[in-house]
Design an enzyme around this catalytic site. Structure first.
Site, PDB file in Angstrom:
ATOM      1  N   LYS A 295       0.851  -1.192   0.000  1.00 44.30           N
ATOM      2  CA  LYS A 295       0.000   0.000   0.000  1.00 44.30           C
ATOM      3  C   LYS A 295       0.883   1.237   0.000  1.00 44.30           C
ATOM      4  O   LYS A 295       1.949   1.227   0.630  1.00 44.30           O
ATOM      5  CB  LYS A 295      -0.894  -0.007   1.263  1.00 44.30           C
ATOM      6  CG  LYS A 295      -1.740   1.240   1.420  1.00 44.30           C
ATOM      7  CD  LYS A 295      -2.711   1.143   2.595  1.00 44.30           C
ATOM      8  CE  LYS A 295      -3.515   2.430   2.694  1.00 44.30           C
ATOM      9  NZ  LYS A 295      -4.478   2.436   3.780  1.00 44.30           N
TER      10      LYS A 295
ATOM     11  N   GLU B  87      -8.736  11.894  12.743  1.00 45.12           N
ATOM     12  CA  GLU B  87      -8.021  10.645  13.061  1.00 45.12           C
ATOM     13  C   GLU B  87      -7.168  10.781  14.308  1.00 45.12           C
ATOM     14  O   GLU B  87      -6.374  11.700  14.438  1.00 45.12           O
ATOM     15  CB  GLU B  87      -7.132  10.298  11.851  1.00 45.12           C
ATOM     16  CG  GLU B  87      -6.457   8.963  11.952  1.00 45.12           C
ATOM     17  CD  GLU B  87      -5.720   8.605  10.655  1.00 45.12           C
ATOM     18  OE1 GLU B  87      -5.948   9.281   9.624  1.00 45.12           O
ATOM     19  OE2 GLU B  87      -4.920   7.679  10.695  1.00 45.12           O
TER      20      GLU B  87
HETATM   21  C1  LIG Z   1      -4.354  10.448   4.143  1.00 48.23           C
HETATM   22  C2  LIG Z   1      -5.580  10.962   4.246  1.00 48.23           C
HETATM   23  O1  LIG Z   1      -6.666  10.244   4.684  1.00 48.23           O
HETATM   24  C3  LIG Z   1      -6.492   8.977   5.279  1.00 48.23           C
HETATM   25  C4  LIG Z   1      -7.577   8.852   6.276  1.00 48.23           C
HETATM   26  C5  LIG Z   1      -8.824   8.447   5.909  1.00 48.23           C
HETATM   27  C6  LIG Z   1      -9.037   7.893   4.631  1.00 48.23           C
HETATM   28  C7  LIG Z   1      -7.984   7.658   3.789  1.00 48.23           C
HETATM   29  C8  LIG Z   1      -8.199   7.015   2.464  1.00 48.23           C
HETATM   30  O2  LIG Z   1      -9.320   6.598   2.194  1.00 48.23           O
HETATM   31  O3  LIG Z   1      -7.263   6.959   1.666  1.00 48.23           O
HETATM   32  C9  LIG Z   1      -6.582   7.923   4.193  1.00 48.23           C
HETATM   33  O4  LIG Z   1      -6.050   6.717   4.645  1.00 48.23           O
HETATM   34  C10 LIG Z   1      -5.883  12.354   3.902  1.00 48.23           C
HETATM   35  O5  LIG Z   1      -7.051  12.757   4.003  1.00 48.23           O
HETATM   36  O6  LIG Z   1      -4.950  13.106   3.522  1.00 48.23           O
END
Ligand SMILES: C=C(O[C@H]1C=CC=C(C(=O)O)[C@@H]1O)C(=O)O
Length: 463
Positions: free
Chosen positions: A216, A266
């Site tokens: 990832k 988060e």
């Molecule tokens: C890295 C980010 O979100 C993270 C947190 C929630 C969902 C995310 C996603 O769906 O990719 C990311 O992991 C950002 O908003 O910059």
């Protein structure tokens, strides 16, 4: 005495505290206050330098702080350990602070950089960590509000002068409390394009995950905005309270001209009375009728599971016994919905920042394997991450702590605002959809900062 409610009581506490101030020690006094919104009152807290901090978790805990009584800035692989040492030493050396409710406890405030060290050691670069014991700390939870003042004695500062300064400032702030903050709307003169570069590097990153070189990678984009007027960072933050209820609104203002602002959904870790909680948050859809489909999306579930598994494994390797829900739930943050799994554990004898060091960065913001992903981020992203996706928060004198991940954030330097947003690439991701996702995140953030909108967002956008 839990709450000094007369000046005589406060003076007695100050005099008693002054007898225990060690060399280089600091006298720390606090009193309850009537009313008071930390966000509205922050500009009135003159800390003697340009440092300002806001932690706005309303209706939960809100903290406004200003001025540096003690501070630390450093970079390098030992930054979490050294920040913990600084925090423990600073808080242990405080005199005068007796028992008080948790909201009023003295705190060391922390802002990390995403990487251990910036690529270039320029003065404006974000260091690996900044830690501050503030001069003023105004904290509020529900209807309860406390004001704390911390200063070293000497050079004209006495126990009495400190008690007077605290008492008079609290009364002054109480009189101001009813004033609503006045903020002017801000326009956008220019937005930088980022899409073309993103397409290229996202395709490259996708090849890496499809070839199994990475499981990832959370690739981010940065958009530069030139604003029409010089805004107060608090003016940009204020609307986020309305739009981003479930988030924690953050301000870290290192100097007069430079501030991190954001609304983080988060939690890297929260520690309350020895109980730890961390949030796995990954997988995104626009809020709306189709958001529930996220729970059935194999690509989003995979992206999310990698985060849950990693957080759980990191905590287990540290000797904790983490508990995780069997299935993620949906968490709405403004106009976005994410897959969310809260993970909890008893902290045992561990120090908060040792656990933070092990957790950061989770695969919600970096990738897997972590070391390789970090190296790829450095080579593919054409900017310094700085504070983006790094932990920001506080530890208090009783060992409680709260660190949020600084996503949904931007940095303001004069009239220049840089917004950063990322999205996780896993096998099954498609460049166009990831581009839509970061466009959506950037657009939502601008909308929530009350900035005029770029071309339409969210409506009809299916990720
Ligand atoms: C890295 C980010 O979100 C993270 C947190 C929630 C969902 C995310 C996603 O769906 O990719 C990311 O992991 C950002 O908003 O910059």
């Amino acid at each position: 005495m839990l709450a000094p409610d007369s000046f005589t009581d406060l003076l007695a506490l100050a005099s008693e505290g002054a007898r225990h101030v060690e060399e280089e020690g600091v006298l720390s006094l606090a009193i309850p206050m009537a009313g008071g919104d930390p966000m509205a009152l922050l500009p009135r807290l003159d800390g003697g330098d340009s440092f300002r901090f806001l932690w706005d978790g309303a209706p939960g805990l809100c903290i406004a702080a200003s001025g540096r009584t003690n501070s630390l800035e450093l970079s390098g692989p030992r930054r979490f350990e050294l920040a913990q040492r600084f925090a423990s030493a600073s808080l242990n050396r405080l005199a005068g602070h007796g028992p008080c409710p948790p909201l009023a406890r003295p705190r060391v405030l922390l802002a990390f950089g995403f990487f251990d060290a910036p690529l270039e050691a320029a003065p404006a670069a974000v260091p690996g960590v900044q830690a501050v014991l503030p001069r003023w700390q105004l904290s509020r939870h529900g209807r309860h509000c406390w004001l704390r003042l911390q200063r070293p004695l000497g050079g004209g500062i006495t126990a009495r002068s400190l008690a007077e300064e605290l008492w008079e400032t609290a009364r002054h702030l109480e009189r101001l409390s009813a004033e609503p903050p006045q903020f002017q709307p801000v326009g956008v003169a220019l937005r930088s394009p980022w899409q073309e570069h993103y397409r290229r590097v996202a395709a490259q990153a996708l090849e890496l995950v499809q070839a199994d070189a990475l499981q990832k990678l959370v690739l981010a984009v940065r958009q530069q905005l030139t604003l029409t007027t010089l805004p107060d960072p608090l003016a940009l933050l204020a609307p986020l309270r309305r739009h981003q209820g479930g988030s924690c609104r953050l301000l870290w203002q290192r100097s007069a001209g430079s501030a991190l602002i954001g609304a983080s959904p988060e939690r890297l870790l929260t520690i309350r009375q020895g109980q730890l909680r961390s949030d796995a948050l990954a997988g995104t859809a626009p809020a709306g009728a189709s958001a529930a489909a996220l729970l059935q999306s194999a690509k989003d579930r995979l992206e999310h599971e990698l985060v849950v598994d990693t957080i759980t494994a990191v905590l287990a390797r540290a000797g904790l016994s983490p508990r995780r829900p069997r299935h993620p739930r949906l968490a709405r943050h403004g106009q976005l919905v994410h897959l969310h799994s809260p993970i909890s554990a008893a902290l045992g004898h561990h120090q908060p920042l040792a656990i933070a060091a092990a957790l950061h960065p989770t695969p919600a913001v970096a990738g897997l394997p972590r070391r390789e992903a970090m190296a790829w981020l450095r080579s593919l992203e054409p900017f310094e991450r700085g504070h983006y996706a790094a932990p920001i928060g506080w530890v208090d004198s009783a060992g409680d702590a709260d660190l949020r991940v600084a996503i949904r954030s931007g940095t303001l330097e004069g009239r220049h605002l840089e917004l950063t947003a990322g999205a996780g690439l896993v096998p099954g991701s498609a460049v166009d959809r990831e581009l839509q996702e970061v466009t959506l995140k950037l657009g939502v953030l601008q909308q929530q900062l009350n900035l005029p909108q770029p071309p339409p967002i969210a409506a009809g956008l299916s990720l």
